[in-house]
Design a protein around this motif. Sequence first.
Motif, mmCIF file in Angstrom:
data_model
loop_
_atom_site.group_PDB
_atom_site.id
_atom_site.type_symbol
_atom_site.label_atom_id
_atom_site.label_comp_id
_atom_site.label_asym_id
_atom_site.label_seq_id
_atom_site.Cartn_x
_atom_site.Cartn_y
_atom_site.Cartn_z
ATOM 1 N N THR A 6 2.398 9.972 97.535
ATOM 2 C CA THR A 6 1.790 8.724 97.082
ATOM 3 C C THR A 6 0.448 8.449 97.751
ATOM 4 O O THR A 6 -0.495 7.980 97.108
ATOM 5 C CB THR A 6 2.743 7.549 97.368
ATOM 6 N N TYR A 7 0.347 8.761 99.050
ATOM 7 C CA TYR A 7 -0.837 8.339 99.796
ATOM 8 C C TYR A 7 -1.656 9.480 100.387
ATOM 9 O O TYR A 7 -2.661 9.216 101.057
ATOM 10 C CB TYR A 7 -0.410 7.401 100.939
ATOM 11 N N LEU A 30 -4.963 -0.519 96.932
ATOM 12 C CA LEU A 30 -3.516 -0.624 96.723
ATOM 13 C C LEU A 30 -3.268 -1.745 95.722
ATOM 14 O O LEU A 30 -3.310 -2.935 96.075
ATOM 15 C CB LEU A 30 -2.803 -0.929 98.046
ATOM 16 N N ARG A 55 2.992 1.768 102.827
ATOM 17 C CA ARG A 55 1.934 0.760 102.667
ATOM 18 C C ARG A 55 2.340 -0.360 101.708
ATOM 19 O O ARG A 55 1.808 -1.447 101.780
ATOM 20 C CB ARG A 55 0.646 1.424 102.199
ATOM 21 N N TYR A 69 -0.340 6.489 109.123
ATOM 22 C CA TYR A 69 0.110 5.247 108.486
ATOM 23 C C TYR A 69 0.049 4.047 109.435
ATOM 24 O O TYR A 69 0.573 2.982 109.103
ATOM 25 C CB TYR A 69 1.527 5.428 107.946
#
Length: 468
Positions: free
Chosen positions: A120-121, A255, A334, A405
């Motif tokens: 995802t990130y 985001l 996140r 993160y």
Amino acid sequence: MSRLLPLLLTATLLLAACAPATPRPDQLSFAPLEFHVPEVERIDLPSGIRLYLKEDHELPLVSISAMIGGGTIGDPADKTGATDLFASLLRTGGAGSMSPEELDARLEFLAAELSVAADTYAVSAGMSLRSADLREGVAILADVLRRPRFDEGRLELARKQAIEGIRRRDDDPGSVASRALMQALYGEHPLGRVATVESITAVARQDLVEHHRSYFHPSNLWLGITGDFDRGQLLELLQSAFGDWPRGQAPTVALPPLVEPAPPAVWVAEKSIPQTTIMFGEIGVDKDNPDLQAVRVMNYILGGGGFNSRLMSEVRSDRGLAYSVYSYYQVGRRLPGPFIAGCETKSESTLEVVKLMRRIMTELREQPVSEQELQLAKESLINSFVFAFEDSHDVITQKMRLDYYAYPEDYLQTYREKVAAVSVEDVLRVARRYLNPERQALVLVGDRAAFDGDPGALGTVRRVEAGQ
């Protein structure tokens, strides 16, 4: 001899009676577990690369992991799946002066493994090779990260493979259930979208080039290396391979805020199979949630503790309704991740299992857990913590991810203390807040006609279309 035998038997019995009794396993006591989180060296290179090192000379091998910011959450809606194609081409599309075939052949000659994947990130790459080949391995990795070729032929091959995967994904009931659940929870948010034939077809080679140009800078690279190397020589190799890479600046990935989940419903996907895949879900927690460790303990008791959990005990052990049943909170790095609980059961017991799982979740919200359950959950979580550090490369990659993160600096050092501090009242409180059976999405994939009742008795029924 015949006179001595009774005397010998009597002496043996007396000695046995005098010997200390062997304690049962549950009577054994041990000294408190002492464990210290392994130290990892971090170096911020002048180019901006965050470097993590840990020497381990047990075997003549080296492992390298790279993380680059910019994952699938940045994919445009009409090109969902683009970053997955990017990762595939980064590995297979050739690099530097090497064509795809030459790169594959060289890695095979070196007996080196290279993999690239997107989540995802971030985009992550992993390489393992013999320490004797470290110089060439670092050079190859630098080419892959800095000078990918994105070969057109390999792009079309990856595209065909992705489209074939899309066409086949309805073959797996678990995949159908997972996609339907995520779409019910996240809607058209990137966390709920899945690639389609159209979105994969829309990705052009230039999209991959642009992704690389935007995100692949040394200031956006986290690099972890473990194994049999000399620190000084390794730093020279890295300077040679990456030292002239312009620092650059990667864009901040936006985001998108979460959308309101679909109203609670029973999502039914018709499939002519003898078993029903059952999946419950709701929006869960993220890493910054102050209740994170209490939620972990609560979930262990519910369905995360295997045979020690309530779901497994009642659904499988007591009633034999499923081989496996589980629950977990996918902690969002996140944005809040989902809570998911599920199992597979025969069609004729579908509604029975759904009602049973709902009742177990409701009981956890209404009644305090026992002190025995609480202690077992906490001890299991605390004692299993040490196994996350068995492999030196796991230690490095874990530290990298925590930094990437932005976890608290003392996250690992305080983890066990925070778990140990969870009380019965905490478990009840977080169950009432984060476990809401009445608001959950429920997905059933199976033969509706063979269910043990009308799924409408479980809630509003909505149909999952094929390919959704």
